[in-house]
Design a protein around this motif. Structure first.
Motif, PDB file in Angstrom:
ATOM      1  N   ARG A 243     -45.062  -2.124 -27.566  1.00 49.95           N
ATOM      2  CA  ARG A 243     -44.127  -3.141 -28.038  1.00 49.95           C
ATOM      3  C   ARG A 243     -43.038  -3.481 -27.036  1.00 49.95           C
ATOM      4  N   LEU A 244     -42.793  -2.585 -26.098  1.00 50.10           N
ATOM      5  CA  LEU A 244     -41.706  -2.791 -25.139  1.00 50.10           C
ATOM      6  C   LEU A 244     -42.255  -2.891 -23.717  1.00 50.10           C
ATOM      7  N   PRO A 245     -41.533  -3.575 -22.818  1.00 53.25           N
ATOM      8  CA  PRO A 245     -41.973  -3.688 -21.409  1.00 53.25           C
ATOM      9  C   PRO A 245     -41.781  -2.365 -20.669  1.00 53.25           C
ATOM     10  N   THR A 246     -42.767  -1.472 -20.805  1.00 52.12           N
ATOM     11  CA  THR A 246     -42.628  -0.101 -20.318  1.00 52.12           C
ATOM     12  C   THR A 246     -42.307  -0.035 -18.833  1.00 52.12           C
ATOM     13  N   MET A 247     -43.011  -0.806 -18.017  1.00 55.72           N
ATOM     14  CA  MET A 247     -42.793  -0.734 -16.576  1.00 55.72           C
ATOM     15  C   MET A 247     -41.374  -1.195 -16.211  1.00 55.72           C
ATOM     16  N   THR A 248     -40.889  -2.233 -16.905  1.00 60.85           N
ATOM     17  CA  THR A 248     -39.523  -2.692 -16.653  1.00 60.85           C
ATOM     18  C   THR A 248     -38.518  -1.606 -17.027  1.00 60.85           C
ATOM     19  N   LEU A 249     -38.725  -0.986 -18.195  1.00 58.28           N
ATOM     20  CA  LEU A 249     -37.846   0.087 -18.629  1.00 58.28           C
ATOM     21  C   LEU A 249     -37.896   1.270 -17.663  1.00 58.28           C
ATOM     22  N   LYS A 250     -39.073   1.531 -17.125  1.00 61.20           N
ATOM     23  CA  LYS A 250     -39.214   2.642 -16.191  1.00 61.20           C
ATOM     24  C   LYS A 250     -38.415   2.381 -14.916  1.00 61.20           C
ATOM     25  N   LYS A 251     -38.417   1.146 -14.460  1.00 61.58           N
ATOM     26  CA  LYS A 251     -37.652   0.817 -13.261  1.00 61.58           C
ATOM     27  C   LYS A 251     -36.141   0.883 -13.546  1.00 61.58           C
ATOM     28  N   ILE A 252     -35.739   0.467 -14.755  1.00 63.88           N
ATOM     29  CA  ILE A 252     -34.329   0.585 -15.128  1.00 63.88           C
ATOM     30  C   ILE A 252     -33.918   2.053 -15.146  1.00 63.88           C
ATOM     31  N   PHE A 253     -34.785   2.896 -15.711  1.00 64.02           N
ATOM     32  CA  PHE A 253     -34.491   4.328 -15.749  1.00 64.02           C
ATOM     33  C   PHE A 253     -34.426   4.901 -14.339  1.00 64.02           C
ATOM     34  N   ALA A 254     -35.275   4.401 -13.437  1.00 61.73           N
ATOM     35  CA  ALA A 254     -35.253   4.872 -12.051  1.00 61.73           C
ATOM     36  C   ALA A 254     -33.918   4.536 -11.396  1.00 61.73           C
ATOM     37  N   VAL A 255     -33.385   3.347 -11.664  1.00 61.66           N
ATOM     38  CA  VAL A 255     -32.076   2.976 -11.122  1.00 61.66           C
ATOM     39  C   VAL A 255     -31.005   3.908 -11.690  1.00 61.66           C
ATOM     40  N   PHE A 256     -31.113   4.231 -12.991  1.00 60.72           N
ATOM     41  CA  PHE A 256     -30.193   5.179 -13.614  1.00 60.72           C
ATOM     42  C   PHE A 256     -30.257   6.534 -12.908  1.00 60.72           C
ATOM     43  N   LEU A 257     -31.464   6.958 -12.546  1.00 61.29           N
ATOM     44  CA  LEU A 257     -31.636   8.226 -11.835  1.00 61.29           C
ATOM     45  C   LEU A 257     -30.987   8.186 -10.454  1.00 61.29           C
ATOM     46  N   LEU A 258     -30.996   7.028  -9.828  1.00 64.52           N
ATOM     47  CA  LEU A 258     -30.339   6.896  -8.525  1.00 64.52           C
ATOM     48  C   LEU A 258     -28.839   7.179  -8.651  1.00 64.52           C
ATOM     49  N   PHE A 259     -28.237   6.677  -9.729  1.00 59.85           N
ATOM     50  CA  PHE A 259     -26.814   6.945  -9.959  1.00 59.85           C
ATOM     51  C   PHE A 259     -26.581   8.429 -10.238  1.00 59.85           C
ATOM     52  N   ILE A 260     -27.488   9.050 -11.020  1.00 56.75           N
ATOM     53  CA  ILE A 260     -27.370  10.487 -11.291  1.00 56.75           C
ATOM     54  C   ILE A 260     -27.466  11.278  -9.988  1.00 56.75           C
ATOM     55  N   SER A 261     -28.417  10.893  -9.150  1.00 57.29           N
ATOM     56  CA  SER A 261     -28.611  11.575  -7.873  1.00 57.29           C
ATOM     57  C   SER A 261     -27.345  11.480  -7.021  1.00 57.29           C
ATOM     58  N   ALA A 262     -26.767  10.289  -6.957  1.00 50.11           N
ATOM     59  CA  ALA A 262     -25.550  10.109  -6.160  1.00 50.11           C
ATOM     60  C   ALA A 262     -24.403  10.932  -6.720  1.00 50.11           C
ATOM     61  N   GLU A 263     -24.262  10.945  -8.046  1.00 53.39           N
ATOM     62  CA  GLU A 263     -23.188  11.705  -8.678  1.00 53.39           C
ATOM     63  C   GLU A 263     -23.340  13.205  -8.422  1.00 53.39           C
ATOM     64  N   MET A 264     -24.576  13.718  -8.553  1.00 50.91           N
ATOM     65  CA  MET A 264     -24.822  15.141  -8.335  1.00 50.91           C
ATOM     66  C   MET A 264     -24.588  15.507  -6.880  1.00 50.91           C
ATOM     67  N   PHE A 265     -24.969  14.616  -5.968  1.00 49.42           N
ATOM     68  CA  PHE A 265     -24.827  14.923  -4.545  1.00 49.42           C
ATOM     69  C   PHE A 265     -23.373  14.905  -4.112  1.00 49.42           C
ATOM     70  N   LEU A 266     -22.628  13.926  -4.619  1.00 49.93           N
ATOM     71  CA  LEU A 266     -21.238  13.786  -4.206  1.00 49.93           C
ATOM     72  C   LEU A 266     -20.305  14.691  -5.008  1.00 49.93           C
ATOM     73  N   GLY A 267     -20.699  15.018  -6.250  1.00 46.98           N
ATOM     74  CA  GLY A 267     -19.806  15.752  -7.133  1.00 46.98           C
ATOM     75  C   GLY A 267     -19.948  17.236  -7.029  1.00 46.98           C
TER      76      GLY A 267
END
Length: 267
Positions: A243-267
């Motif tokens: 029912r949902l655009p899975t691949m689009t959501l997966k890419k959005i989640f990947a961008v979210f992970l990029l922010f998590i990665s940056a926060e963990m690395f810098l913090g």
């Protein structure tokens, strides 16, 4: 103390709901979300900062034992698991899972979040470019497959994940059909999680600074909160796939992970 435990348990109920939904919808391992969430939640529950990363990794792996085990059981019923492939990977992923927990115990505490951040960065990039490439090449020989499994096990244990994000592309690259690659990855992920969890339990036994209701580095209030809801919401996530655009959501989640990665690395 009791108020802190109850608060953490309640937060982990919500965390587990999100983890299960995303796991069912996007086919990702919960550790990518569980570890950074626990790194933020545990200090607020009174857990000493020197213990936070180890507890987060161990508890994440313990939750994956149950979620991956449930997923693997379903894939076995559907005939999606090639036991020949799993047997060839098993020695490597088990030794690698144990090795990852041993490395985590030796690495300085301040360095662990940065290692996690680098692993998450690479996995996020893999999600963004959708590196699910099929080829006609065969799986390598037994020794090379064991070594590959070892690398997957070490990296997965160090990141507190089941390794599906690594195992699926690896098997697909070697000509394994996607449905079977996902099934084999779910069973292999359960093996990695069991090995990594046991390693973290052994490493933490006898540490008097660990909070009550811990076995080694596995913290049960957090574990039970995550598992109680994630096991329920996984099925709803799977139902939303069509029912949902899975691949689009997966890419959005990947961008979210990029922010998590940056926060963990810098913090």
């Amino acid at each position: 103390m009791i108020d802190n435990v109850l608060w953490l348990f309640a937060m982990c109920l919500g965390l587990g709901s999100c983890v299960g939904l995303l796991a069912g919808l996007l086919g990702i391992g919960g550790g990518l979300l569980v570890v950074p969430a626990l790194v933020w939640l545990l200090p607020q529950a009174g857990i000493e900062s020197e213990l936070v990363m180890h507890i987060a990794l161990a508890t994440s792996l313990a939750s994956i034992v149950l979620t991956s085990g449930s997923s693997a059981r379903n894939h076995i019923k559907l005939g999606n698991v090639d036991f020949t492939i799993v047997k060839s990977l098993a020695p490597g992923v088990i030794v690698g899972g144990l090795g990852g927990s041993a490395i985590a115990e030796l690495v300085p505490t301040a360095l662990l979040p940065k290692i996690f951040a680098v692993i998450v960065l690479l996995l996020a990039l893999q999600m963004l470019v959708s590196m699910r490439i099929s080829s006609l090449r065969q799986l390598p020989g037994p020794m090379a497959t064991v070594c590959s499994g070892g690398v997957i096990g070490v990296v997965s244990s160090l990141a507190g994940i089941g390794g599906g994000s690594l195992t699926v592309p690896y098997l697909s690259w070697h000509g394994v059909e996607m449905r079977r690659a996902i099934g084999c990855a779910s069973l292999s992920g359960a093996l990695i999680a069991v090995a990594g969890m046991m390693g973290f339990i052994a490493a933490g036994i006898g540490d008097e600074t660990l909070p009550a209701m811990s076995i080694g580095y596995v913290y049960f209030p957090a574990l039970m909160g995550i598992v109680m809801t994630s096991m329920i919401t996984t099925r709803y996530g799977a139902a939303l796939v069509s029912r949902l655009p899975t691949m689009t959501l997966k890419k959005i989640f990947a961008v979210f992970l990029l922010f998590i990665s940056a926060e963990m690395f810098l913090g």
